[in-house]
Design an enzyme around this catalytic site. Structure first.
Site, PDB file in Angstrom:
ATOM      1  N   LEU A  30       1.123   4.965   0.088  1.00 13.54           N
ATOM      2  CA  LEU A  30       0.617   6.203   0.411  1.00 13.54           C
ATOM      3  C   LEU A  30       1.818   7.265   0.781  1.00 13.54           C
ATOM      4  O   LEU A  30       1.733   8.189  -0.036  1.00 13.54           O
ATOM      5  CB  LEU A  30      -0.360   6.041   1.409  1.00 13.54           C
ATOM      6  CG  LEU A  30      -0.958   7.420   1.939  1.00 13.54           C
ATOM      7  CD1 LEU A  30      -1.783   8.303   1.100  1.00 13.54           C
ATOM      8  CD2 LEU A  30      -1.716   7.114   3.271  1.00 13.54           C
ATOM      9  N   PRO A  65       8.584  10.984   0.660  1.00 12.89           N
ATOM     10  CA  PRO A  65       9.574  11.685   1.316  1.00 12.89           C
ATOM     11  C   PRO A  65       8.927  12.949   2.041  1.00 12.89           C
ATOM     12  O   PRO A  65       9.384  13.451   3.247  1.00 12.89           O
ATOM     13  CB  PRO A  65      10.419  11.953   0.464  1.00 12.89           C
ATOM     14  CG  PRO A  65      10.522  11.003  -0.653  1.00 12.89           C
ATOM     15  CD  PRO A  65       8.976  10.714  -0.892  1.00 12.89           C
ATOM     16  N   GLN A 118      13.426  -3.492  32.183  1.00 14.23           N
ATOM     17  CA  GLN A 118      13.790  -3.023  33.578  1.00 14.23           C
ATOM     18  C   GLN A 118      13.886  -4.381  34.405  1.00 14.23           C
ATOM     19  O   GLN A 118      14.568  -4.680  35.564  1.00 14.23           O
ATOM     20  CB  GLN A 118      12.708  -1.927  34.245  1.00 14.23           C
ATOM     21  CG  GLN A 118      13.026  -1.276  35.419  1.00 14.23           C
ATOM     22  CD  GLN A 118      14.078  -0.477  35.081  1.00 14.23           C
ATOM     23  OE1 GLN A 118      14.289   0.239  34.073  1.00 14.23           O
ATOM     24  NE2 GLN A 118      14.962  -0.396  35.987  1.00 14.23           N
ATOM     25  N   ALA A 172       5.377  13.649   2.596  1.00 11.97           N
ATOM     26  CA  ALA A 172       4.184  13.528   3.028  1.00 11.97           C
ATOM     27  C   ALA A 172       3.923  12.137   3.805  1.00 11.97           C
ATOM     28  O   ALA A 172       3.950  11.208   3.309  1.00 11.97           O
ATOM     29  CB  ALA A 172       3.089  13.399   1.795  1.00 11.97           C
ATOM     30  N   TRP A 203       8.826   4.547   2.685  1.00 14.49           N
ATOM     31  CA  TRP A 203       8.589   3.615   3.754  1.00 14.49           C
ATOM     32  C   TRP A 203       7.446   2.467   3.377  1.00 14.49           C
ATOM     33  O   TRP A 203       6.607   2.305   4.113  1.00 14.49           O
ATOM     34  CB  TRP A 203       8.185   4.559   4.612  1.00 14.49           C
ATOM     35  CG  TRP A 203       8.764   5.890   5.127  1.00 14.49           C
ATOM     36  CD1 TRP A 203       8.467   7.024   5.094  1.00 14.49           C
ATOM     37  CD2 TRP A 203      10.251   5.754   5.709  1.00 14.49           C
ATOM     38  NE1 TRP A 203       9.357   7.718   5.461  1.00 14.49           N
ATOM     39  CE2 TRP A 203      10.527   7.000   5.703  1.00 14.49           C
ATOM     40  CE3 TRP A 203      11.353   4.909   5.835  1.00 14.49           C
ATOM     41  CZ2 TRP A 203      11.777   7.516   6.173  1.00 14.49           C
ATOM     42  CZ3 TRP A 203      12.434   5.181   6.347  1.00 14.49           C
ATOM     43  CH2 TRP A 203      12.709   6.341   6.768  1.00 14.49           C
ATOM     44  N   GLU A 233       0.143   3.780  10.603  1.00 20.65           N
ATOM     45  CA  GLU A 233      -1.384   3.501  10.631  1.00 20.65           C
ATOM     46  C   GLU A 233      -1.985   5.174  11.129  1.00 20.65           C
ATOM     47  O   GLU A 233      -2.818   4.721  12.090  1.00 20.65           O
ATOM     48  CB  GLU A 233      -1.955   2.644  11.101  1.00 20.65           C
ATOM     49  CG  GLU A 233      -1.493   1.331  10.864  1.00 20.65           C
ATOM     50  CD  GLU A 233      -1.139   0.931   9.194  1.00 20.65           C
ATOM     51  OE1 GLU A 233      -1.712   1.953   8.532  1.00 20.65           O
ATOM     52  OE2 GLU A 233      -0.695  -0.010   8.873  1.00 20.65           O
ATOM     53  N   THR A 255      -0.011   8.301  13.538  1.00 18.92           N
ATOM     54  CA  THR A 255       0.856   8.628  14.601  1.00 18.92           C
ATOM     55  C   THR A 255      -0.069   8.698  15.950  1.00 18.92           C
ATOM     56  O   THR A 255      -1.237   8.992  15.770  1.00 18.92           O
ATOM     57  CB  THR A 255       1.832   9.756  14.392  1.00 18.92           C
ATOM     58  OG1 THR A 255       0.910  10.779  14.672  1.00 18.92           O
ATOM     59  CG2 THR A 255       2.777   9.533  13.382  1.00 18.92           C
ATOM     60  N   SER A 256       0.734   8.454  16.922  1.00 19.91           N
ATOM     61  CA  SER A 256      -0.030   8.600  18.400  1.00 19.91           C
ATOM     62  C   SER A 256      -0.491  10.041  18.462  1.00 19.91           C
ATOM     63  O   SER A 256      -1.702  10.250  19.114  1.00 19.91           O
ATOM     64  CB  SER A 256       0.805   8.384  19.648  1.00 19.91           C
ATOM     65  OG  SER A 256       0.950   6.916  19.600  1.00 19.91           O
ATOM     66  N   PHE A 295       0.764  -1.249  -0.106  1.00 20.05           N
ATOM     67  CA  PHE A 295       0.061  -0.033  -0.195  1.00 20.05           C
ATOM     68  C   PHE A 295       0.752   1.298   0.034  1.00 20.05           C
ATOM     69  O   PHE A 295       1.685   1.713   0.994  1.00 20.05           O
ATOM     70  CB  PHE A 295      -0.902  -0.073   1.231  1.00 20.05           C
ATOM     71  CG  PHE A 295      -1.945   0.875   1.244  1.00 20.05           C
ATOM     72  CD1 PHE A 295      -3.427   0.483   0.427  1.00 20.05           C
ATOM     73  CD2 PHE A 295      -2.001   2.219   1.705  1.00 20.05           C
ATOM     74  CE1 PHE A 295      -4.525   1.510   0.493  1.00 20.05           C
ATOM     75  CE2 PHE A 295      -3.026   3.183   1.460  1.00 20.05           C
ATOM     76  CZ  PHE A 295      -4.288   2.596   0.861  1.00 20.05           C
TER      77      PHE A 295
HETATM   78  C1  LIG Z   1       7.971   0.283   9.586  1.00 17.34           C
HETATM   79  C2  LIG Z   1       7.107   1.361   8.963  1.00 17.34           C
HETATM   80  C3  LIG Z   1       6.466   0.856   7.869  1.00 17.34           C
HETATM   81  C4  LIG Z   1       5.685   1.810   7.105  1.00 17.34           C
HETATM   82  N1  LIG Z   1       4.907   1.273   6.003  1.00 17.34           N
HETATM   83  C5  LIG Z   1       4.024   1.977   5.197  1.00 17.34           C
HETATM   84  C6  LIG Z   1       3.326   1.539   4.091  1.00 17.34           C
HETATM   85  O1  LIG Z   1       3.388   0.285   3.947  1.00 17.34           O
HETATM   86  N2  LIG Z   1       2.746   2.410   3.300  1.00 17.34           N
HETATM   87  C7  LIG Z   1       2.898   3.815   3.679  1.00 17.34           C
HETATM   88  O2  LIG Z   1       2.462   4.490   2.900  1.00 17.34           O
HETATM   89  N3  LIG Z   1       3.342   4.179   4.703  1.00 17.34           N
HETATM   90  C8  LIG Z   1       4.222   3.470   5.441  1.00 17.34           C
HETATM   91  N4  LIG Z   1       4.926   3.956   6.532  1.00 17.34           N
HETATM   92  C9  LIG Z   1       5.217   5.501   6.673  1.00 17.34           C
HETATM   93  C10 LIG Z   1       4.026   5.827   8.074  1.00 17.34           C
HETATM   94  O3  LIG Z   1       2.667   5.734   7.417  1.00 17.34           O
HETATM   95  C11 LIG Z   1       4.477   7.375   8.231  1.00 17.34           C
HETATM   96  O4  LIG Z   1       5.836   7.117   8.881  1.00 17.34           O
HETATM   97  C12 LIG Z   1       3.509   7.973   9.203  1.00 17.34           C
HETATM   98  O5  LIG Z   1       2.397   8.201   8.576  1.00 17.34           O
HETATM   99  C13 LIG Z   1       4.203   9.225   9.824  1.00 17.34           C
HETATM  100  O6  LIG Z   1       4.723  10.149   8.835  1.00 17.34           O
HETATM  101  P1  LIG Z   1       6.214  10.761   8.692  1.00 17.34           P
HETATM  102  O7  LIG Z   1       7.096   9.594   9.097  1.00 17.34           O
HETATM  103  O8  LIG Z   1       6.590  11.491   7.510  1.00 17.34           O
HETATM  104  O9  LIG Z   1       6.077  11.562   9.972  1.00 17.34           O
HETATM  105  P2  LIG Z   1       5.815  13.106  10.275  1.00 17.34           P
HETATM  106  O10 LIG Z   1       4.458  13.209   9.281  1.00 17.34           O
HETATM  107  O11 LIG Z   1       6.894  13.941   9.445  1.00 17.34           O
HETATM  108  O12 LIG Z   1       5.618  13.418  11.586  1.00 17.34           O
HETATM  109  C14 LIG Z   1       6.738  13.594  12.443  1.00 17.34           C
HETATM  110  C15 LIG Z   1       6.352  13.880  13.904  1.00 17.34           C
HETATM  111  O13 LIG Z   1       5.286  14.964  13.956  1.00 17.34           O
HETATM  112  C16 LIG Z   1       3.963  14.781  14.144  1.00 17.34           C
HETATM  113  N5  LIG Z   1       2.998  15.444  13.539  1.00 17.34           N
HETATM  114  C17 LIG Z   1       3.142  15.573  12.292  1.00 17.34           C
HETATM  115  N6  LIG Z   1       1.888  16.297  12.028  1.00 17.34           N
HETATM  116  C18 LIG Z   1       1.149  16.303  12.952  1.00 17.34           C
HETATM  117  C19 LIG Z   1      -0.240  16.951  13.049  1.00 17.34           C
HETATM  118  N7  LIG Z   1      -0.884  17.466  12.269  1.00 17.34           N
HETATM  119  N8  LIG Z   1      -0.592  16.690  14.447  1.00 17.34           N
HETATM  120  C20 LIG Z   1       0.018  16.281  15.448  1.00 17.34           C
HETATM  121  N9  LIG Z   1       1.314  15.813  15.328  1.00 17.34           N
HETATM  122  C21 LIG Z   1       1.756  15.802  14.164  1.00 17.34           C
HETATM  123  C22 LIG Z   1       3.823  13.066  14.195  1.00 17.34           C
HETATM  124  O14 LIG Z   1       2.991  12.597  15.106  1.00 17.34           O
HETATM  125  C23 LIG Z   1       5.316  12.724  14.433  1.00 17.34           C
HETATM  126  O15 LIG Z   1       5.426  12.442  15.559  1.00 17.34           O
HETATM  127  C24 LIG Z   1       5.676   3.328   7.421  1.00 17.34           C
HETATM  128  C25 LIG Z   1       6.605   3.664   8.297  1.00 17.34           C
HETATM  129  C26 LIG Z   1       7.214   2.782   9.234  1.00 17.34           C
HETATM  130  C27 LIG Z   1       8.140   3.355  10.273  1.00 17.34           C
END
Ligand SMILES: Cc1cc2nc3c(=O)[nH]c(=O)nc-3n(C[C@H](O)[C@H](O)[C@H](O)COP(=O)(O)OP(=O)(O)OC[C@H]3O[C@@H](n4cnc5c(N)ncnc54)[C@H](O)[C@@H]3O)c2cc1C
Length: 386
Positions: free
Chosen positions: A121, A124, A330, A126, A152, A357, A359-360, A119
């Site tokens: 989505l 770099p 621990q 977004a 990713w 899926e 973030t927290s 999948f």
């Molecule tokens: C092991 C792994 C597997 C993955 N597999 C897939 C996959 O199969 N397909 C796919 O499409 N993607 C995949 N991803 C990507 C994943 O969906 C993204 O890493 C995730 O959506 C977060 O995006 P980012 O890493 O760009 O972080 P960013 O969007 O840059 O966020 C960085 C930090 O800022 C916070 N933040 C950013 N915007 C906001 C907001 N509006 N409000 C509050 N907090 C915010 C976030 O919570 C986070 O802590 C994978 C990632 C990992 C680590």
């Protein structure tokens, strides 16, 4: 058409102990998913557990799928990720939005382990906000042309096809099935992840990739509101159970160790502070399990609250998993600090679940909005509380 088998916890435990657990360290250390593990998951029907029988599925319900996810996830997060991607993200997207030709082509192939989907989505630039994605598509007679970079992408390096989300010049977001082998599509593995190391994460490049019109998944413009939202909701449900799996495994590890390890002539577990850690972890794990079960029950009842309860379960269970893994380290002391110890691996895998899926932080916003719209609605004067 294969025969459907009822959910059988003991049968899954036997499978996990003989096939999944022995491969977990290999997945983590070698950074790959053994083809025989994929084949075994498929031949037991687990890659298509929720699919209808006509597509080779077992027709398990949401709770049975959740419990399967937990059992696999306790032993190996990478194998569990395979389940999440094939069954929840890719499988559910196809089931819900695929044309009959798309379903016939891909669902039985996933079920048999002959084709794996991914999948695609994230990009770099977004992640959290998919509206910022820059992968584009344009219609050219009977074809669509896609250009962009996805990052990713779990199983991206070995997938046979991709569900790619892209935007047109007017910002309309749509989903496409792109087969590996199409001219202009290439993948590049991403190494050195802290967890999910056996999931062949990759960057996926699309350089003017031409796909026929029939490869559009759902209607044009339905990419975000339908396909992405549905896929992530299903993925979140699977990840909630995966987090529960890690928390439960951490609890098992710390409890077993605390009973075996002797300190000052007695069991480590009888030390009040260690017993307190275990007591807290039991409480958190039971709470996470209750949330996962509730989300599953609501999903089965097709209750509209299922969406928010799934987000709550995912948020709480992933937080619980990180804390439980930290607490396992621990309790194990130096033995837990060793690279390659189970507790250390659980911590690395748990952290990933707070990122994927949604973030927290995103879950907190969603749940906070739900709280503000749901509670404290009576027209009471603020002065009543002061
Ligand atoms: C092991 C792994 C597997 C993955 N597999 C897939 C996959 O199969 N397909 C796919 O499409 N993607 C995949 N991803 C990507 C994943 O969906 C993204 O890493 C995730 O959506 C977060 O995006 P980012 O890493 O760009 O972080 P960013 O969007 O840059 O966020 C960085 C930090 O800022 C916070 N933040 C950013 N915007 C906001 C907001 N509006 N409000 C509050 N907090 C915010 C976030 O919570 C986070 O802590 C994978 C990632 C990992 C680590």
């Amino acid at each position: 058409m294969s025969a459907i088998r009822p959910y059988d916890a003991k049968e899954i435990t036997r499978f996990v102990d003989s096939v999944i657990r022995p491969a977990a360290v290999l997945c983590d250390e070698e950074g790959l998913m053994p083809p025989e593990t994929i084949a075994s998951l498929a031949s037991n029907g687990y890659l298509s557990a929720t699919f209808p029988r006509q597509y080779g599925g077992l027709e398990w319900d949401a709770l049975e799928y959740g419990m399967l996810t937990e059992q696999i996830g306790k032993a190996c997060s990478s194998a569990r990720t395979l389940l999440t991607i094939q069954t929840s993200l890719v499988g559910e997207s196809l089931l819900r939005f695929g044309s009959s030709q798309q379903k016939e082509q891909w669902l039985p192939a996933i079920a048999k382990g002959k084709s794996l989907g991914a999948f695609a989505l994230s990009e770099p630039g977004a992640g959290t906000n998919p509206q910022e994605l820059t992968t584009t598509y344009r219609l050219n007679q009977d074809s669509y042309i896609l250009t962009g970079v996805k990052k990713w992408i779990s199983f991206g390096d070995i997938a046979d096809f991709f569900i790619v989300i892209a935007k047109d010049a007017n910002g309309k977001m749509s989903a496409f099935i792109v087969e590996r082998g199409r001219k202009g599509l290439s993948t590049c593995p991403i190494g050195n992840m802290i967890g999910a190391r056996g999931t062949h994460i990759a960057e996926v490049r699309l350089e003017d990739v031409v796909v026929p019109k029939e490869n559009l998944l759902a209607k044009e413009g339905a990419g975000f509101s339908y396909v992405v939202n549905t896929a992530l909701d299903h993925g979140r449900y699977s990840v909630a159970w995966s987090a529960l799996a890690i928390a439960q495994e951490a609890l098992d590890v710390m409890s077993a160790y605390a009973k075996e390890r002797k300190q000052l002539g007695g069991e480590l577990g009888q030390t009040p502070s260690v017993k307190a850690i275990i007591g807290d972890t039991v409480t958190q794990v039971h709470a996470a399990r209750a949330l996962c079960l509730r989300a599953g029950q609501l999903r089965q009842a097709r209750d509209e609250q299922a969406l928010i309860e799934t987000a709550i379960a995912k948020y709480f269970a992933s937080k619980t998993a990180v804390q439980a893994a930290l607490d396992a380290i621990q309790v194990l002391g130096a033995n837990g600090c060793r690279s390659g110890s189970t507790a250390e691996r659980l911590l690395r895998e748990a952290k990933i679940l707070e990122i994927i899926e949604g973030t927290s932080q995103v879950q907190q916003q969603l749940i906070g909005d739900f709280g503000l719209n749901t509670y404290g609605l009576e027209s009471q004067q603020i002065s009543q509380y002061c």
